[in-house]
Design a protein around this motif. Structure first.
Motif, PDB file in Angstrom:
ATOM      1  N   ASP A  54      10.243 -11.313 -21.456  1.00 13.95           N
ATOM      2  CA  ASP A  54       9.587 -12.611 -21.298  1.00 13.95           C
ATOM      3  C   ASP A  54      10.643 -13.706 -21.139  1.00 13.95           C
ATOM      4  N   TRP A  55      11.698 -13.626 -21.924  1.00 16.02           N
ATOM      5  CA  TRP A  55      12.744 -14.655 -21.868  1.00 16.02           C
ATOM      6  C   TRP A  55      13.402 -14.677 -20.493  1.00 16.02           C
ATOM      7  N   LEU A  56      13.669 -13.507 -19.952  1.00 19.87           N
ATOM      8  CA  LEU A  56      14.391 -13.440 -18.683  1.00 19.87           C
ATOM      9  C   LEU A  56      13.466 -13.376 -17.474  1.00 19.87           C
ATOM     10  N   GLY A  57      12.241 -12.959 -17.677  1.00 19.07           N
ATOM     11  CA  GLY A  57      11.332 -12.763 -16.557  1.00 19.07           C
ATOM     12  C   GLY A  57      10.335 -13.887 -16.365  1.00 19.07           C
ATOM     13  N   MET A  58      10.183 -14.750 -17.364  1.00 21.71           N
ATOM     14  CA  MET A  58       9.291 -15.890 -17.220  1.00 21.71           C
ATOM     15  C   MET A  58      10.166 -17.123 -16.946  1.00 21.71           C
TER      16      MET A  58
END
Lengths: 176, 328, 718
Positions: free
Chosen positions: C294-298
């Protein structure tokens, strides 16, 4: 007791099936006998095998508190307990707070004080606060914050959550 | 998660035997006390254990027993138990406060003394899977990189800081570390238990591969001992120390007879401030003395490019920890 | 004309959320709580490199793992993600999405940041899916990378896109975004003194507690998607467009969402990946992101560099404001990258040149008041500094220079003076502010700071449907998902008030495109105003029908719908605010602690006082986190992110947060539903500026970089 993986599968470390173990535990007062994979966390057991999806996973790393349940009366991160370690334990989740459809005074206080915004941290906050009220029936705001420090809220509804717990304590003097 | 096998150890001997068996079978293993940190590392791949040896089912090492000369604290006592133990009142403040400062209640309810002292570093390179010394590799990425959180004492070739809060407290209390393994039981002094990177950059302590840290023996503090643990963190809780100080003073009348001053968060091992301890002996604790101790504490600090802020913080922390005891 | 308001029958009274019981009992079903028969689990393989060309992907061993049902990657699943990168960052516009030059797909080659999606697996069990990821062999050719916007614009910078690293505008022109009012040169010429300063602000992840997930299920050519969405209507339309379907072939469902905070009012690549896997496997597929995914993909708030130049006359009148700004957008431009704040000032000579820039860091996107808190921090730190240098109280300086209504540009109402005055009083500004910054003796120093704003409360299009049955139960259909602000309850209260019935007689149906009409989506602080207006008009229509035909009988229902698109002719409609903060700085440790926080807001008529108050309090605390802690640090040598996750980014805990005192000034300007304006984003806009100004007042040192961590404070003090 458990089945250990045989020698042939251990050579394909990426492919070997996980060991399985039979455990018994009590969840929300109901006795469960269940075979688990050794690698399942307690929160996976609760959500996937027992259909108790009230407990959430926010980080899976002991960094957020969304998965907090009571194990033998104490708040723990269910994402960071292997299910097999809960053998013989007494587990309470958010689904176990209401009795016969009646909300606990703490749950009602959460409603009255707008403690859930998006609601995702709410089950974890409720479980930690339930344990607190069982040990300190009328906590002040500082005591609530210290006890709930392991529960993040990104909506940052911290002020309202504390107000709710203090109110629940002041009103009832306990969580039951 | 990868496939795992959990073994419930019934005793330390059982645990050690399981560890040896796993090793012989070519499997990686890990001992698990509370398990919260271990599971993180397994999920992230920075711990490659296939076999988890669960110590929650071990009956031993769960007690605190105080005698007039010596106190034994079992390695499987939880941090919650330590923080509130009836036998660890008064002069034991440093240990109680250190235990209470770790993580959150949910972590402390399961985390153990042994697990806290032997936890792996929290360096963001190591924990993000960089192939550094701590992962068995041959370099440190922080020394010329982002080293805001790294060592200002004792660093090289790895610059991690020791992540445990209990460790500085135990060192200040002159703990002896009890270890068990395939070769039997042994005791290690703090000097021998903690390992500098210059001795061996791959590990933080002297435990053998299948050895277990099972508890501590501490000379029971005499009357007149006061202590405290001061921890400075980037947010008010749930965070490893930027800088911490464990102070144990044996005070006679108003004079300090002996002092233990040990830093956390600033060196790869708990960092005993020998010169500060010597300076304090025979003094009367005052604001001026505390200030001098703070200045002396950083005399030999060796900051890296980005962690210079730890130096004045260390000085202030030592001074304030001492002042806390002066007011007590 | 604004009038002081009194609570109405339902509106203006503390009202518990209509779904509160579900939230406190664990009954509320979030996306990952849903199970469908035969459901598979999916995982995404992500690039370990900041910039690389994929030469070869060998998924054969992964595909053979028992339990694996599908493996997809850029060569087998070439699906465009229209909302993932848009010219000019302009969402909600199909025409622009179709002409966008630099297209983003669900899997891209080259990969352009650590975490960029490379492949995805669906398997019978999530652990098998994870094990399969480890078996996918990818051969990369490493490419040079760049992490900072100014470096990315240098002549020799590695190219992230062939056209260079400056993001194109809506017309695919590669030029900075310029706004030029008045005559900036004349403005500087007229100044007695000119001040210049550079500010920079960090990346702040949205960090909502619910990790991204999606559940997709095909029945023939119809797709059902369960996903955490702030806008089910927009998400549905995006899915249809990207998959080559008609809107009616897609159903999007979201009844509960664990926070969003921006840019989730459209589809995500997670939704498309899941739908594609579901198509390949002919089974329902649940994709679950880890927190790191989520941190890197959002996304999170864009980091910025802001170079200010401000001219003033010696009496404190601002004659010219210039901003040269850079926003780090990551490798794909989801949103505008704006830096707001200049327009808060009356100064007629204002020039801003903004360069949104590609970098090989995780993607930036909208986070609560997307263009505001970082820009307001920059400009109001600048003005606070100037006020101090001129020997003026910052409040006095602001009153002299803030934008006010004029004949050319009237407002529907104006409350900034009232907000500031109330704040000065409630906070005791004169007593708490240090006349000489940094003048407290001793290492623990206190000081006070203040910030002000206005923020759009515009009207716009949305829809609502309301029905009544023979038992006189009303059902309201609105396309909201209630991400936390309490939209279901707010809409229900508006309906109840308009109908003249108690809230208990109104059921709100939301969260399902099959049942609800279009809603603008819960972003941009628009739901209360726009969907609320639609509710009011639908009720008016229904009441006319009841007057004409009487109440329904038997099984009949009366139905009314409305899709108003109101405008205000020529007037600005704004909400207003002023924040006052007292901070205590330990100058030996660099720790900042907030000792008093007063937030004054005028947001029209407040529908639900309790949820409105907590929207402000929550937003303020997020802003404090931005001011003091949150960032995403990258290792410059390797391009690896070092501080993903709540622990590393030091998100505020219960013991970190102060009590936030909120006061609303209520007015009814005659527009919007019962005079309501926006609340959701307002609270965050002022927090970083007020906190930073307080730290200046306490220490005498201007902090020009967010977050204000202890090493920065100790750095300026030495």
């Amino acid at each position: 007791m458990h089945d250990t993986p045989d020698a042939s599968s251990s050579s394909h470390k990426g492919n070997s099936p996980s060991s399985r173990t039979a455990i018994r535990l009590t969840v929300n007062g109901v006795s469960q006998s269940i075979e688990v994979e050794d690698r399942w966390t307690l929160v996976e057991l609760l959500r996937d095998q027992l259909d108790l999806t009230g407990t959430k996973i926010g980080c899976d790393r002991s960094e957020c508190g969304a998965c907090t349940v009571l194990m033998n009366g104490q708040p723990v991160y269910a994402c960071s307990q292997l299910a097999v370690w809960a053998d013989g334990a007494d587990v309470l989740t958010v689904e176990g707070l209401a009795h016969n459809g009646r909300l606990s005074p703490l749950q009602q206080a959460f409603i009255d004080h707008n403690a859930p915004q998006c609601g995702f941290c709410t089950p974890g906050q409720l479980m930690t606060a339930t344990a607190l009220l069982n040990t300190i029936p009328r906590p002040d705001a500082a005591q609530v914050k210290q006890a709930l420090v392991g529960n993040l809220c990104r909506c940052s509804n911290y002020n309202a959550i504390v107000e709710a717990v203090v109110a629940a304590g002041a009103q009832q003097g306990g969580a039951a | 998660m990868k496939a795992l096998t959990n073994i419930n150890a019934r005793s330390f001997a059982d645990a050690v035997a399981a560890a040896s068996a796993a090793t012989a079978a070519g499997q990686a293993f890990a001992f698990s006390g509370g398990g919260t940190d271990l599971l993180q590392q397994v999920k992230d791949g920075t711990n490659t254990a296939d076999v988890i040896i669960n110590l929650r089912t071990v009956r031993e090492a769960r007690a605190v027993s105080v005698s007039t000369t010596e106190t034994l604290i079992g390695g499987l006592v939880t941090l919650t138990e330590l923080a509130g133990h009836a036998a660890l009142s008064g002069p034991w403040a440093v240990l109680r406060e250190a235990a209470a400062s770790v993580g959150t209640p949910q972590i402390r309810n399961v985390a153990t003394l042994a697990g806290n002292v032997t936890q792996r570093p929290w360096c963001w390179y190591y924990r993000n899977g960089f192939p550094c010394f701590k992962a068995g590799g041959n370099q440190c990425f922080s020394v010329h990189g982002e080293n805001q959180q790294h060592a200002i004492f004792g660093g090289g070739p790895s610059y991690i800081v020791h992540p445990s809060d209990l460790a500085p407290a135990l060192v200040a209390l002159h703990a002896t570390f009890e270890v068990t393994g395939p070769g039997g039981q042994r005791r290690l002094s703090t000097d021998d238990f903690f390992v500098l990177p210059s001795q061996n950059p791959a590990r933080e302590n002297a435990l053998g591969a299948t050895e277990l840290f099972t508890g501590v023996r501490i000379p029971t503090p005499a009357a007149g001992v006061v202590s405290t643990y001061l921890k400075i963190t980037d947010r008010e809780a749930w965070t490893h120390a930027e800088v911490s100080v464990a102070v144990v003073l044996h005070v006679d009348g108003d004079r300090i007879r002996t002092a233990g001053v040990v830093l956390g968060g600033v060196a790869p091992i708990p960092w005993r401030l020998t010169e500060v301890e010597q300076f304090l002996c025979g003094t009367v604790l005052s604001a001026a003395v505390a200030g001098q101790a703070g200045a002396l504490a950083i005399a030999n600090a060796q900051p890296l490019a980005k962690n210079g802020h730890k130096v004045p913080m260390t000085s202030a922390a030592v001074e304030r920890a001492l002042l806390r005891l002066a007011l007590a | 004309m604004s009038e002081a308001v009194q609570p109405l029958t339902t509106i203006g009274h503390v009202t518990p959320r209509v779904d509160a019981i579900a939230r406190v009992t664990g009954q509320a079903q979030y996306t990952n709580d849903i199970k469908l028969p035969g459901m598979l689990y999916a995982r995404v393989l992500r690039s370990p490199h900041p910039h690389a060309r994929i030469l070869r992907i060998d998924a054969s061993e992964a595909s053979r793992l028992p339990g694996v049902r599908a493996v997809i990657s850029h060569d087998t699943a070439h699906v465009v993600w229209g909302a993932g990168a848009v010219a000019g960052g302009r969402q909600y516009n199909d025409a622009i999405k179709k002409t966008t030059l630099q297209r983003r797909y669900i899997f891209n080659n080259p990969v352009r940041c650590v975490g960029d999606a490379v492949a995805a697996v669906a398997a019978t069990d999530r652990h098998i899916a994870e094990q399969a990821l480890a078996l996918i062999k990818v051969e990369y050719e490493l490419l040079p990378f760049v992490l900072e916007p100014e470096a990315a614009l240098a002549a020799d910078a590695p190219l992230i896109w062939p056209e260079g690293n400056l993001c194109p505008d809506v017309h695919n022109n590669f030029a900075p975004v310029v706004s030029d009012h008045g005559d900036i040169a004349a403005g500087f010429a007229a100044a007695d003194q000119v001040f210049e300063q550079r500010y920079d602000t960090g990346f702040v992840h949205n960090a909502q507690l619910e990790r991204r997930c999606a559940l997709a299920h095909w029945q023939g050519d119809t797709l059902t998607l369960y996903t955490p969405s702030q806008g089910i209507a927009n998400c549905r339309h995006d899915m249809a467009r990207d998959l080559g379907l008609e809107d009616r072939q897609v159903r999007v469902v979201c009844n509960y969402m664990g926070g969003g905070f921006g840019n989730k009012n459209q589809n995500q690549d997670a939704d498309l990946i899941t739908a594609t896997l579901a198509r390949h496997t002919n089974a329902p597929v649940m994709l679950e992101y880890s927190r790191r995914d989520d941190w890197l993909g959002m996304h999170g708030r864009w980091p910025t560099v802001q170079q200010y130049k401000v001219g003033v006359t010696n009496d404190g009148t601002v004659t010219a404001i210039q901003l040269i700004g850079y926003s780090g957008m990551g490798p794909y431009r989801k949103n505008a990258g704006g830096i707001g704040g200049l327009e808060l000032y009356a100064c007629p000579n204002r020039y801003r040149a903004l360069s949104p820039v590609y970098t090989n860091r995780t993607t930036s996107g909208n986070f609560r008041a997307p263009s505001e808190p970082h820009g307001v921090y920059g400009i109001e730190s600048m003005m606070d500094d100037i006020a101090c240098k001129l020997g003026m109280d910052p409040v006095e300086f602001t009153l002299k220079n803030m934008l006010r209504p004029t004949e050319e540009q009237p407002f529907t109402n104006y409350s900034l003076d009232a907000c500031i005055q109330l704040g000065v009083e409630k906070f005791d500004w004169q007593a708490r502010r240090k006349a000489i910054p940094g003048s407290d003796t001793g290492p623990i120093k206190r000081g006070a700071g203040f910030s002000f704003m206005m923020f759009r409360a515009a009207l716009g299009m949305s829809s609502a449907i309301v029905q009544v049955d023979a038992r006189q139960r009303y059902t309201l259909f609105v396309g909201v998902t209630d991400v936390g602000p309490g939209a279901k309850t707010t809409m229900g209260m508006i309906a109840a008030e308009a109908l003249g019935v108690p809230l208990s007689q109104v059921d709100v149906v939301s969260g399902d495109t099959d049942r609800c009409p279009y809603s603008v989506g819960e972003s941009g602080s628009r739901t209360t105003i726009m969907t609320g207006m639609a509710v009011v008009e639908a009720v008016q229509d229904l009441q006319q029908q009841i007057a004409a035909h009487g109440m329904p009988t038997g099984d009949d229902v009366l139905t009314a719908s409305a899709t108003p698109s109101p405008t205000i002719e020529g007037k600005m409609r704004q909400c207003f605010g002023a924040h006052f903060v007292e901070v205590e700085v330990d100058t030996r440790l660099g720790t900042s602690r907030i000792t008093k926080y007063v937030a004054i807001h005028e947001s029209g008529r407040i529908i639900n006082p309790q949820t409105a108050r907590d929207q402000i309090r929550g937003a303020v605390i997020q802003g404090i986190g931005q001011a003091l802690h949150e960032d995403l640090l990258y290792d410059p040598a390797s391009g690896q992110p070092l501080t993903t996750g709540y622990y590393r980014a030091r998100h505020l805990t219960h013991v970190d947060v102060p009590h936030i005192e909120v006061h609303f000034i209520e007015v009814d300007d005659g527009y919007g539903p019962f005079g309501a304006k926006t609340v959701g984003e307002s609270g965050i806009i002022l927090a970083p500026a007020a906190v930073a100004n307080a730290i200046f007042n306490a220490t005498g040192k201007r902090m020009t970089s967010l977050p204000i961590t202890r090493d920065k404070i100790l750095g300026v003090l030495r």
